[in-house]
Design a protein around this motif. Structure first.
Motif, short mmCIF file in Angstrom:
data_model
loop_
_atom_site.label_atom_id
_atom_site.label_comp_id
_atom_site.label_asym_id
_atom_site.label_seq_id
_atom_site.Cartn_x
_atom_site.Cartn_y
_atom_site.Cartn_z
N TRP A 144 40.03 78.00 105.19
CA TRP A 144 40.43 79.39 105.41
C TRP A 144 39.70 80.01 106.60
O TRP A 144 40.27 80.82 107.33
CB TRP A 144 40.17 80.21 104.14
CG TRP A 144 41.14 79.88 103.05
CD1 TRP A 144 40.89 79.23 101.88
CD2 TRP A 144 42.53 80.22 103.05
NE1 TRP A 144 42.02 79.10 101.12
CE2 TRP A 144 43.07 79.71 101.83
CE3 TRP A 144 43.39 80.85 103.96
CZ2 TRP A 144 44.41 79.84 101.48
CZ3 TRP A 144 44.70 80.99 103.61
CH2 TRP A 144 45.22 80.48 102.40
N LEU A 145 38.45 79.60 106.79
CA LEU A 145 37.73 80.12 107.92
C LEU A 145 38.38 79.67 109.24
O LEU A 145 38.57 80.47 110.17
CB LEU A 145 36.27 79.64 107.87
CG LEU A 145 35.36 80.12 109.00
CD1 LEU A 145 35.29 81.64 109.02
CD2 LEU A 145 33.96 79.51 108.85
N ALA A 156 37.52 74.18 100.96
CA ALA A 156 38.48 75.29 100.98
C ALA A 156 37.99 76.44 101.85
O ALA A 156 38.74 77.08 102.59
CB ALA A 156 38.76 75.77 99.56
N LYS A 157 36.69 76.67 101.73
CA LYS A 157 36.12 77.76 102.53
C LYS A 157 36.23 77.45 104.02
O LYS A 157 36.57 78.32 104.83
CB LYS A 157 34.67 77.95 102.12
CG LYS A 157 33.99 79.11 102.83
CD LYS A 157 32.56 79.27 102.32
CE LYS A 157 31.89 80.44 103.02
NZ LYS A 157 30.48 80.62 102.55
N LYS A 170 34.75 73.39 96.98
CA LYS A 170 34.64 74.80 97.38
C LYS A 170 34.29 74.94 98.85
O LYS A 170 34.82 75.79 99.56
CB LYS A 170 33.59 75.50 96.53
CG LYS A 170 34.02 75.67 95.08
CD LYS A 170 32.97 76.43 94.31
CE LYS A 170 33.38 76.66 92.86
NZ LYS A 170 32.39 77.40 92.08
N SER A 171 33.38 74.09 99.29
CA SER A 171 33.01 74.16 100.69
C SER A 171 34.16 73.75 101.59
O SER A 171 34.35 74.29 102.68
CB SER A 171 31.78 73.29 100.97
OG SER A 171 32.07 71.93 100.66
#
Length: 401
Positions: free
Chosen positions: A10-11, A6-7, A3-4
């Protein structure tokens, strides 16, 4: 961990877009601005300035067709007001000279077009910027591949003259510029009427080809510069090109009319008066300062007949106007002094001698002064008024003094 990751992806993606999008937008805007500048530069290079015609596009030239019987036309190219003035001047016109009076043809044959332009400018009290003398053959070369002007002779020639030319059914004549001067002089018309025919020929030529003059005349002048007698410079040729472009862009009005005057048949002289000064003032730039002169003859406005069969006459009771200075005119038979320089030192155009006309220092057959307001034929027993001449001022730029 996933999750970290992917985040973080996108950031970073959105941060990249935030940086690239303004850059791409700025690049697109800059490309469009550059294209507009290029189109504007292309338009400016077309020969027409972007701001508008300036003072340099208001030019008055004395054009002389150098032939056995020369023809004279005052041409004013006024791009600022969108007007093209064409004013033929008869060769028999009387001009003020330092030593008395002389005819326009005599001043040209004696000292060239510079002297003729200077004396004509002083007599009419106008500014003549340049002079140009061309032979008929050179005039034809200047015209290049343009179509010959089609001249409507209706009202200019009577039916007998039209019939002699084979034009009684259709009075429209296609006249190449190289043949125009010989055609006009060959008609054998009185000076005032011949000047009207010349005005019609020049009017048809410039009016019909107004859109093509900028690409033809200046280029022809450059190419034929060795055959010209002129004070036009290389820079003036570019000014002429811009001036013709502005005249075409404005669809300039062409006004063609001979300089007003009165023809004395007995003395064979075309005399200027107050009406001539007023005529010139309306169509040309007036002279300034001390170049202003009073006319040689003070006559009321002449009345001309439609075909110019008779001479122009004045009202029955004219009053002469005293000229400034009060000195009497020197007789024309005494001639005029030679100028200090020879106008024929440059260029290749031969300066012909006017038939039957005396040059400077030579007696002239038409030297007797004419009474104000009429000719000897109009008043056989009337007294002869002796005109007075104002003191001569400095000649305009381009003269030989």
């Amino acid at each position: 961990m996933r999750k970290s990751g992917a985040k973080a992806f996108w950031l970073s993606f959105f941060l990249t877009l935030a940086i690239l999008l303004p850059l791409l937008g700025g690049l697109i805007f800059y490309s469009g601005w550059q294209g507009g500048q290029a189109r504007q530069a292309e338009k400016s290079q077309s020969g027409v300035p972007l701001g508008g015609p300036g003072a340099e596009t208001d030019l008055t030239v004395l054009v002389t067709v150098a032939a056995e019987q020369p023809g004279f036309v005052l041409v004013r190219l006024d791009a600022q007001n969108g007007v093209l003035h064409l004013c033929p001047v008869p060769a028999e016109s009387v001009l003020l000279a330092p030593g008395g009076t002389m005819l326009l043809a005599d001043s040209y044959s004696s000292a060239g077009p510079a002297r003729a332009a200077a004396l004509l400018a002083a007599t009419l009290n106008i500014r003549i910027d340049k002079y140009l003398a061309v032979t008929p053959d050179t005039l034809g070369k200047l015209w290049g591949q343009l179509e010959p002007p089609r001249v409507n002779l209706t009202g200019l020639l009577d039916q007998e003259a039209l019939a002699a030319l084979g034009l009684e059914a259709d009075p429209v004549l296609s006249l190449p510029p190289a043949e125009a001067n010989a055609f006009i002089t060959g008609l054998g018309l009185p000076p005032a009427r011949a000047a009207r025919v010349r005005a019609a020929v020049w009017d048809a030529a410039l009016r019909q080809q107004l859109d093509n003059l900028a690409d033809t005349i200046p280029a022809g002048l450059r190419k034929q510069s060795g055959s010209l007698l002129t004070d036009l410079t290389a820079a003036d040729f570019y000014t002429l090109e811009n001036t013709f472009r502005w005249l075409a862009k404005k669809q300039a009005e062409v006004q063609a009319e001979p300089v007003a005057g009165r023809y004395d048949q007995q003395a064979q002289r075309y005399e200027f008066g107050e009406d001539s000064i007023a005529f010139a003032k309306l169509r040309f730039v007036p002279a300034t300062g001390e170049t202003a002169e009073k006319p040689l003859y003070a006559t009321p406005a002449p009345v001309s007949d439609p075909l110019g069969e008779g001479q122009q006459t004045a009202s029955p009771s004219p009053q002469p106007t005293a000229a400034a200075g009060g000195g009497s005119a020197a007789p024309e038979s005494q001639g005029s002094p030679q100028p200090t320089a020879d106008a024929r030192q440059t260029g290749g155009v031969p300066v012909p001698s006017a038939p039957g006309a005396g040059g400077m220092g030579q007696p002239s057959p038409a030297a007797s002064p004419t009474p104000v307001g009429g000719t000897a034929e109009e008043e056989p027993g009337g007294p002869t008024a002796t005109p007075t001449l104002p003191p001569q001022a400095a000649a305009p730029a381009g003269s030989l003094e």
